[in-house]
Scaffold this active site. Structure first.
Site, mmCIF file in Angstrom:
data_model
loop_
_atom_site.group_PDB
_atom_site.id
_atom_site.type_symbol
_atom_site.label_atom_id
_atom_site.label_comp_id
_atom_site.label_asym_id
_atom_site.label_seq_id
_atom_site.Cartn_x
_atom_site.Cartn_y
_atom_site.Cartn_z
ATOM 1 N N PRO A 47 0.809 -1.220 0.000
ATOM 2 C CA PRO A 47 0.000 0.000 0.000
ATOM 3 C C PRO A 47 0.839 1.265 0.000
ATOM 4 O O PRO A 47 1.700 1.428 0.854
ATOM 5 C CB PRO A 47 -0.784 -0.121 1.310
ATOM 6 N N ASP A 86 -2.094 2.887 2.625
ATOM 7 C CA ASP A 86 -1.455 2.972 3.924
ATOM 8 C C ASP A 86 -1.845 4.333 4.490
ATOM 9 O O ASP A 86 -1.534 5.359 3.898
ATOM 10 C CB ASP A 86 0.060 2.884 3.731
ATOM 11 N N TRP A 588 4.237 -0.029 10.380
ATOM 12 C CA TRP A 588 4.751 -1.132 9.551
ATOM 13 C C TRP A 588 4.022 -2.426 9.857
ATOM 14 O O TRP A 588 3.943 -3.311 9.020
ATOM 15 C CB TRP A 588 6.253 -1.294 9.759
ATOM 16 N N GLN A 624 12.317 -1.259 0.722
ATOM 17 C CA GLN A 624 11.323 -1.967 1.525
ATOM 18 C C GLN A 624 11.866 -3.253 2.130
ATOM 19 O O GLN A 624 11.138 -3.976 2.788
ATOM 20 C CB GLN A 624 10.101 -2.298 0.663
ATOM 21 N N TRP A 628 8.455 -3.242 4.361
ATOM 22 C CA TRP A 628 7.316 -4.124 4.087
ATOM 23 C C TRP A 628 7.732 -5.573 3.875
ATOM 24 O O TRP A 628 7.069 -6.493 4.361
ATOM 25 C CB TRP A 628 6.579 -3.592 2.858
ATOM 26 N N LYS A 661 21.030 10.712 -7.382
ATOM 27 C CA LYS A 661 19.730 10.455 -6.802
ATOM 28 C C LYS A 661 18.778 11.598 -7.172
ATOM 29 O O LYS A 661 19.150 12.761 -7.145
ATOM 30 C CB LYS A 661 19.906 10.412 -5.287
ATOM 31 N N LYS A 664 13.795 16.493 -4.986
ATOM 32 C CA LYS A 664 13.148 17.764 -5.299
ATOM 33 C C LYS A 664 14.114 18.928 -5.118
ATOM 34 O O LYS A 664 14.120 19.869 -5.903
ATOM 35 C CB LYS A 664 11.939 17.958 -4.384
#
Length: 1124
Positions: A47, A86, A588, A624, A628, A661, A664
């Site tokens: 999610p 989530d 989590w 993750q 997750w 990387k 913003k």
RNA sequence: UCUGAGGUGGCGCAAUUGGUUAGCGCAUUUGCCUGAUACGCAGAAGGUUGUUGGUUCGAGUCCAACUCUCGGAACCA
């Protein structure tokens, strides 16, 4: 019905058209419903949180997810994909705090928890529309109608049920430990959160070496040379703010220490300082460092154990008991002490370090906790009272208290050194503020107890790439720490645990709610005074019991969140009030519970759950691994002793074109929507999958994307357009019921079909193996190299022929089949374009297909069944033959280049040495292709009976090297020295006895490669075992034919320039030119046939028309008109 | 500090798992072909496969050390 023809390729336009088609015809829904329920491929959607905007990396991750789901659907499996959101956790809370302009302390004061949570609930779906939009536009098929949402009561109930299950297994406990804590966020952090990318940052902190004054006693006596000596122990810290909370110094038992006599820097008072012998040079004797006036003999740490010292900074605070005593201010021993840093003696503050606490407890020491949970000094710390230890509030006027503490130490003559020091320090992943280590009372899951089992089961999971599973994930499991579940926040799933308060007034002070003092130190294990609720029904029963026993009137709250759940009071067996532990659980845990909670298992959908557990496939980014991927695994192992997923793809980062990387702040982030809009979803998806393997970092370069769009999609588009153009002219329609048998089709058709089947095999295997890059690259090369630039190129004349005979029919059917199968193979990665072409190809015959129940009856390619490989159609001999054709053509063209003979000039013959009959036969099979490709009249084979060619033999190192070993060099030399007779003998018998140093080696033909490299008297070109010579003698007739071809070319160009229809008949008027006599005499019919000319007239002078130059110096005029 | 992946023409990637001339695409350049093509074909130019050693008949591939890039883990004194 005709095939659609298109002017140019517009992928974004195709996206829109296909999206509309999918939506109107519910193709996604059908792709699930039409597959059997008992053959499932289970996918779990991780999610996302909708309070952030989606980025280009989400396109990457979701392409991976989507393509394998689509692939398995096409294999005939049912692939249900429930979307999820989530919705809890710190990011949302912090966003809300920021918006409301409040801090954590204001919650429950300036704004009620109720209102605050309402705000969170609204905020969390803020960017849902963008996510939905991205999902649609990128062609990610997932069921967005009924997503699982982690804040819903059903979801929460399932999570409670899981927790209860884990609780019942004795895997939960409450404990007070030193944990990473974020004062800015007001909550403890799990180790997983601490390991989020970018959390450890290099920061420059003020560090101090403090000097602790030794108290003279029997034990410390040996350290003193005289009564008045000022003996001090030096200890280094990067966190001077912990110095007031110091209660011990830790020395290494076996480390050698030494006492240095010097003068205190800053105050110049004489002093004797104890440091590790190895580190003397680090602090003394250098420029601007205190001088070494005298040094003592060394002694080991063990000798100063128990030596007492004066408290460094005494503000009169009471020492807290660590359940071991309240002793303080003495030297203790610890094995963890090293001499790689500092002074070899460790400043120990049991409230602010895990090691400190452990060693303190072992030695019966107490603690001082002089900093509160907001990260500021208590009011009882003298001049430092109330000051923040780090700038947690973004106060522009913040003055670093660490500096002031250091200054105080300097002034008091207690500092040996104060300096800036750059080191790596963890920061809160949400607030970006440095964390601090703090004693917290929390609930834990004893994950470490289960780590062996988790490790073992992990081995059964297929990780892509394997190194992430074995390495990153495996190592993590090996060193697994207990899972800190508690979060002292408001918006999340409440911990369903109620306890009897140990002290009557402790309801507030003992909780982990934000208070101004450190929490108490009860670390009780679950007792019969503790209850973990596992369902709403159970809660209901307990409430009724409590209502009856305590005379209350409570009911189960409609919303299971805080604050309502906090008000529920339950009753212990002995009639005492039980209140809820105020903690929330780690988000989590929410997402790791999705396999069960998405179905509200076990309260509903039991069968559905069982059919859908464990997952066949999950995919997310590498970040993750400890998120997750871990929580899914941990919960499944602890609650069910099973894996949660069988295959997992962890994709790498999406970086900018230079490998940096994307962020913003750097302004190099690629915006997904504009990219999809400009290049189309398929080109983006295809580029991402084909450029590098998903688990490698992708250097996302728009130039590369443009290349994919132009080259791969463009080529395929053109191939289709070519097909449509001629199929329409001839009125060709694919007839699934009456396909021509492949065996009866021409060589080149059988070749491309052989290649096509090889491709099906390769691509299917790659998808099965979760290797999308292999799959996409294979498809690319088939489309560009084989299909477009060889098959279609070579077959063009077959499509031009006027009559629709068997040969033409075969060409159409073959091309149609290739396009169709390629579409199927690429459909998982490029769902839009493949759908679009599928419809273009099959819509005209849909009716018939439905009537006949044939494969093309499906309205969408995503409902079709993937073509299975027909291995009997793979003909390796034929593929080899075609390879010869391509390579021989290539060599001839190369010779043309060298001799400066342009291709349009026909030449008489190619000379081709043949070494054996099978080679000759192979070449004969593709002779016509070669001759037409290179514009030569004939091939003349030269065999060795003529004695004309020279053979050469090369050793095959691969077979020979293994057997010859050290003799290989000698063998190679011997073989290279073979005479023509040797080679002839070898050729004849197929054997050779090689004598090296008297040792006989039996060699067979496979140990050699026999080639011709030379034809005496000819210029040759060679490629591996192929050698070709070209006869460049040009006769008058050849010149005439060449000119005829030039003329054809010019006329064709004119037709093209004038936009004539491809089938238009024309009238040509040509101004005569003496050089053209031969061409016109012999090739007039040929010319007319090629350019569809009905009337060809030659005039002496022509006024209109166009000037054309056929070859150097041959210039004339021609008039081309359409015949009405 | 430990650990993983990686370092191959200017750029992006290959190399059948140790086999002899290191491929492909982009970009540059010269020609050519084409009534599907923004494709393609032939050629030119561009490489000491990060460095140094080693193993081997043979190393881009295996080993060791070093170095750089990107991840990861940790160290919190």
């Amino acid at each position: 019905m005709k095939y659609n023809e298109y002017k140019n390729l517009n992928l974004p336009e195709i996206d829109k058209e296909i999206l509309k088609f999918w939506e109107e015809n519910k193709i996604f829904e059908k792709s699930i419903e039409q597959r059997p329920e008992d053959d499932t491929y289970v996918f779990y959607e991780g999610p996302p949180s909708a309070n952030g905007k989606p980025g280009i990396h989400h396109v990457m991750a979701r392409t991976v997810k989507d393509l394998f789901c689509r692939f398995h659907t096409m294999k005939g499996q049912r692939v249900e994909r429930k979307a999820g959101w989530d919705t809890h956790g710190l990011p949302i809370e912090l966003a809300v705090e920021k918006e409301l302009g409040i801090t954590k302390e204001d919650i429950g004061v300036k704004i009620s928890i109720d209102d605050y949570n309402k705000q969170c609930r609204e905020t969390v779906m803020r960017y849902k529309h963008m996510w939905d939009d991205l999902t649609v536009k990128m062609g990610y098929w997932v069921d967005m109608e009924e997503p699982y949402i982690t804040f819903e009561n059903n979801y929460i109930e399932s999570v409670w049920w899981l927790l209860r299950r884990i609780y019942d297994k004795g895997l939960m406990y409450k404990g007070l430990t030193i944990q990473p804590y974020s004062p800015a966020a007001g909550t403890g952090l799990s180790t997983a959160e601490l390991n989020m990318p970018g959390c450890y940052k290099d920061v420059k902190d003020t560090t101090a070496v403090a000097m602790f004054k030794v108290i003279k006693s029997e034990q410390s006596n040996f350290l003193f040379d005289d009564e008045n000596e000022d003996v001090r122990i030096a200890a280094w810290t990067t966190t001077p703010w912990t110095l007031p909370s110091n209660t011990a110094l830790t020395a290494g038992p076996k480390i050698n220490y030494i006492k240095i006599k010097t003068n205190t820097p800053y105050t110049e008072a004489p002093v004797s300082v104890i440091v590790a012998e190895d580190l003397v040079g680090k602090w003394f004797g250098g420029k601007k460092q205190p001088a070494i006036l005298e040094q003592s003999a060394t002694f080991v740490g063990k000798q100063i154990e128990g030596v007492r010292y004066e408290q460094l900074m005494d503000y009169g605070n009471p020492i807290e008991d660590l359940h071991g005593g309240t002793d303080a201010f003495k030297v203790i021993l610890g094995r963890f002490v090293t001499t790689s840093d500092g002074t070899g003696i460790v400043h120990t503050a049991p409230s602010f370090g895990a090691d400190d606490r452990m060693v303190g407890k072992e030695n019966g020491l107490g603690a001082l906790t002089l900093v509160d949970k907001q990260g500021k000094f208590l009011d009882t710390v003298g001049e430092f009272s109330g000051r923040y230890v780090k700038n947690y509030k973004d106060d522009p006027n913040y003055v670093d208290v660490n500096i002031d503490i250091s200054v105080r130490l300097k002034l008091d003559g207690k500092a040996l050194n104060v300096a800036k020091y750059e080191h790596n320090y963890p920061h809160c992943w949400r607030t970006d503020k440095p964390i601090l280590y703090y004693p917290l009372d929390s609930w834990f899951i004893s994950a470490s107890k289960m780590k062996e089992r988790m490790f073992e089961l992990n081995k059964t999971i297929n990780w892509k790439p394997a190194s992430t599973g074995e390495g990153r994930f495996g190592k993590w499991l090996e060193n697994l720490q207990d899972w800190n579940l508690s979060r002292t926040r408001y918006w999340g799933i409440p911990l369903p645990i109620w306890r009897v308060r140990s002290t009557p007034s402790g309801a507030e002070g003992n909780s982990t709610e934000n208070g101004s003092t450190a929490s108490g130190f009860d670390s009780a294990q679950p007792t019969n005074h503790t209850i973990c609720i596992g369902s709403i029904e159970e809660l209901q029963k307990e409430i009724e019991k409590a209502n009856a026993g305590l005379g209350l009137n409570q009911s189960v709250p409609e919303d299971l969140h805080r604050p309502y759940i906090d008000d529920i009071v339950l009753m212990s067996p002995d009639g005492l009030e039980m209140t809820r532990e105020l903690d929330l659980i780690d988000v989590w845990f929410d997402s790791g519970s999705m396999p069960y909670a998405q179905w509200h298992y076990p309260f509903e959908n039991k069968e559905k759950f069982e059919r859908n557990f464990p997952a066949d496939f999950i995919a997310e980014g590498v970040d993750q691994t400890r998120g997750w991927f871990y929580t899914l695994h941990a919960i499944a192992v602890m609650a069910f002793d099973k894996v949660a997923y069988k295959n997992v793809v962890s994709n790498g980062l999406v970086q900018d074109a230079k490998g940096q990387k994307m962020s913003k702040s750097k302004g190099n982030a690629v915006e997904p929507f504009s990219t999809l809009e400009k290049y189309g979803a398929d080109a983006t998806r295809w580029y991402m999958m084909s450029n590098s393997q998903p688990w490698d970092n992708l250097k996302f370069d728009l130039n590369g994307l443009a290349e994919t769009q132009r080259k791969f999609f463009g080529t395929l588009f053109n191939t289709y357009n070519f097909f449509a153009l001629y199929a329409n002219i001839d009125g060709f329609q694919q007839d699934e019921m009456n396909a021509m048998p492949v065996e009866g089709r021409p060589e080149i058709d059988r070749w491309i079909i052989s290649k096509l089947n090889s491709l099906v095999m390769e691509v299917t295997a790659a998808y099965e193996d979760y290797e999308p890059t292999k799959a996409s690259r294979a498809i690319e090369s088939f489309v560009a190299d084989e299909l477009s630039n060889w098959y279609v190129r070579q077959s063009r004349r077959r499509f031009w022929k006027t009559e629709l005979g068997a040969d033409k029919q075969a060409a159409f059917e073959t091309l149609y089949q290739c396009l169709m199968v390629v579409n199927q193979l690429m459909a998982p990665i490029a769902p839009f374009f493949s759908e679009w072409m599928y419809k273009n190809l099959s819509d005209p015959i849909r009716g018939a297909a439905i009537d006949n129940d044939t494969p093309l009856k499906h309205e969408s390619i995503h409902l079709t069944h993937l073509t299975k490989v027909q291995e009997e159609l793979i003909d390796k001999d034929l593929e080899q033959r075609m390879d010869y054709a391509q390579r021989i053509s290539s060599l001839v063209l190369s010779l043309r280049k060298k001799s400066k003979n342009r291709v349009r000039q026909p030449l008489q013959k190619i000379l081709l040495p043949v070494l054996n009959d099978s080679f000759k036969q192979q070449v004969e099979g593709v002779k016509d292709l070669i001759l037409s490709e290179v514009n030569v009249k004939e091939i003349e084979y030269i065999d060795d009976t003529s004695g004309f060619i020279k053979k050469k033999v090369k050793p095959n190192f691969k077979t020979l090297g293994r057997r010859m070993g050290k003799n290989m060099k000698a063998a190679a030399a011997a073989i290279n020295g073979f005479t023509q007779e040797d080679i002839a003998a070898l050729d004849k018998s197929g054997k050779y006895e090689l004598n090296i140093d008297g040792e006989i080696h039996e060699l067979t033909t496979e140990d050699f490669e026999i080639v011709t490299e030379d034809i005496p008297g000819w210029q040759v070109a060679t490629d591996g075992d192929l050698t070709v010579a070209l006869d460049v003698t040009i006769t008058d007739m050849l010149i005439a034919e060449g000119l005829a071809r030039e003329l054809v070319n010019r006329i064709q160009n004119i037709r093209k320039d004038r936009d004539f229809n491809i089938t238009d008949r024309i009238k040509v008027t040509l101004q005569n030119h003496p050089a053209l006599a031969g061409a016109l005499a012999n090739f007039k019919d040929y010319i007319c046939g090629e350019v569809l000319c009905d009337e060809f007239s030659i005039v002496d002078s022509l006024d209109g028309g166009e000037v054309i130059e056929l070859v150097d110096g041959v210039e004339t005029r021609v008039l081309v008109e359409v015949v009405a």
